[in-house]
Design an enzyme around this catalytic site. Structure first.
Site, PDB file in Angstrom:
ATOM      1  N   GLU A 103      -5.421   3.222  -1.446  1.00  0.00           N
ATOM      2  CA  GLU A 103      -4.132   2.533  -1.382  1.00  0.00           C
ATOM      3  C   GLU A 103      -3.246   3.203  -0.338  1.00  0.00           C
ATOM      4  O   GLU A 103      -3.215   4.422  -0.220  1.00  0.00           O
ATOM      5  CB  GLU A 103      -3.466   2.570  -2.757  1.00  0.00           C
ATOM      6  CG  GLU A 103      -2.170   1.800  -2.844  1.00  0.00           C
ATOM      7  CD  GLU A 103      -1.564   1.837  -4.241  1.00  0.00           C
ATOM      8  OE1 GLU A 103      -0.327   1.909  -4.340  1.00  0.00           O
ATOM      9  OE2 GLU A 103      -2.340   1.804  -5.217  1.00  0.00           O
TER      10      GLU A 103
ATOM     11  N   CYS B 286      -3.960   7.204  -6.385  1.00  0.00           N
ATOM     12  CA  CYS B 286      -3.386   8.531  -6.144  1.00  0.00           C
ATOM     13  C   CYS B 286      -4.493   9.574  -6.158  1.00  0.00           C
ATOM     14  O   CYS B 286      -5.484   9.414  -6.873  1.00  0.00           O
ATOM     15  CB  CYS B 286      -2.362   8.892  -7.223  1.00  0.00           C
ATOM     16  SG  CYS B 286      -0.942   7.806  -7.269  1.00  0.00           S
TER      17      CYS B 286
END
Length: 435
Positions: free
Chosen positions: A335, A301
């Site tokens: 990601e 994140c």
């Protein structure tokens, strides 16, 4: 998760103004009566408006924009029970959704949606099962590509209304962008107050003031691994600082729409970027990464808080994640899925790094060599160069076309590089070598 720069007028974004409550003057220059209102050619409009109604709404730019009513709630006034409406501006990203008052809506423009279940039944009669499945598979909002159609509908239903409108963090009051699954006892709070150092959150200002008198933290609870002037980076182990990690996830989710909130923070390291002064080290953004990633993810994140956006911090965080990958001797990739803003920032970073190498490198260079030099995964290099039309396929292999004038043009379009990471100031041991 990714959100690094403020909203721009992009394909699925909105104006460069963060979401907040409130609105402009009445849509028609005066109060709209509560009851029924005529719409030319369609009879009277019944109030309160139904969920699913489409109508024009006066936004803070004083212009009317199309919205869809997502939710409604009663507001008790001294004279009568009125309603306010939670609306989605259909031209803009969900981060601009907000509660509006009736007088902001132009009732002459009301269109009522058919009930979705009824609409689904009617549609099903007109199309084959295969056609309907194809629509479900392709109707995926940007940033939610990992969800199937049913999960996406569940996500949108669960998160459709922001539960917290504002937060106070340090010297800033910040309007939130999205829903965050705070414990139920906080969901009746319009505003939450965060300690900017330990990230504990409270419902009332007095609670925060009492907490600040007792909290002895002046920086994130981890190891300082980088200091350059007033900028500092702290590494926080989610296992050693579980409450801090969870509070950070709650906070970040208010500004990130497309990721699941991680409750099990033990598996993550958090890298907190701070501006430091004589009062302490104040968080401006962060990124997280898994301690062990089989997919070569070097970032899970990423977020720059709204008050600190457009200052190059997002690009700094991306660059920092790759410097850690170089120290580990690995290639890395973020990601997926990336948010709309995250993808823009990453594509800009990859473009600048790769083109600057190609400009300096006079002889032929392979994608593998570029990957070794930058720690950027080969797939990301290939997709970036293809998007710039710098790749040709010759004799069964990819060849990079590096015309200096073309490189200069792309570099100019990529914009400024943001703050640079001074690697000489990075003092860090990879997690696998710690202890």
């Amino acid at each position: 998760m990714g959100s690094m720069e403020p909203p721009r007028a992009e394909a699925n974004g909105g104006p460069a103004v963060p979401a907040c409550n409130g609105g402009g003057p009445p849509a028609n220059g005066g109060d709209l009566p509560y009851g029924k209102r005529g719409k030319p050619g369609s009879g009277a409009v019944g109030l309160p408006l139904e969920v699913g109604t489409r109508v024009m709404c006066r936004w803070r730019d004083q212009k009317l924009h199309p919205v869809k009513v997502i939710e409604r709630r009663k507001v008790q006034s001294s004279t009568s029970s009125d309603y306010e409406y939670y609306v989605h501006y259909t031209e803009f990203n969900r981060r601009l959704d907000e509660w509006v008052k009736l007088e902001q809506l132009d009732l002459d423009s009301v269109e009522t949606d058919i009930d979705e279940k009824v609409e689904d039944k009617a549609t099903s009669l007109k199309m084959t099962r295969h056609q309907k499945r194809k629509i479900d598979e392709t109707h995926v909002e940007a940033g939610h590509e990992e969800l199937d159609a049913a999960s996406l509908r569940e996500h949108e239903e669960f998160t459709k209304v922001k539960n917290i409108a504002k937060i106070e963090l340090g010297r800033y009051e910040i309007d939130t962008w999205y829903f965050s699954p705070f414990p139920p006892e906080y969901n009746d709070s319009v505003k939450l107050y965060f300690c900017e150092f330990c990230l504990n959150f409270m419902k009332r200002k007095e609670q925060l003031q009492r907490h600040m008198r007792k909290c002895d933290l002046k920086h994130p609870p981890g190891d300082e691994i980088y200091r350059n002037g007033t900028l500092s980076m702290f590494e926080v182990d989610g296992k050693k600082n579980k409450v801090y990690g969870q509070n950070l996830c709650y906070l970040a989710k208010l500004f990130l729409d497309h990721k699941t909130l991680y409750y099990d923070v033990d598996l993550f390291l958090f890298y907190i970027l701070c501006e430091c002064d004589d009062r302490g080290c104040h968080m401006v953004g962060y990124f997280s990464k898994e301690k062990h990633s089989e997919e070569s993810y070097n970032l899970a994140c990423i977020l720059t808080l709204p008050p600190y956006q457009r200052k190059g911090y997002g690009k700094f965080l991306i660059a920092f994640s790759y410097e850690l990958s170089k120290k580990e001797g690995k290639v890395g990739t973020p990601e997926r899925p990336l948010s709309d803003l995250g993808l823009l920032s990453y594509r800009g970073y990859w473009t600048r790094v790769l083109l600057e190498i190609l400009k300096k490198h006079k002889s032929n260079i392979s994608i593998k060599e570029l990957s070794d030099m930058t720690a950027i995964k080969a797939d990301d290099i290939l997709s970036t160069l293809q998007s710039l039309d710098l790749i040709q396929y010759r004799k069964g292999q990819h060849a990079i076309c590096a015309d200096p004038k073309v490189l200069d043009r792309h570099l100019k379009a990529a914009g400024r590089g943001g703050l640079e990471v001074d690697v000489s100031k990075l003092i860090w041991t990879p997690y696998k070598e710690q202890g």
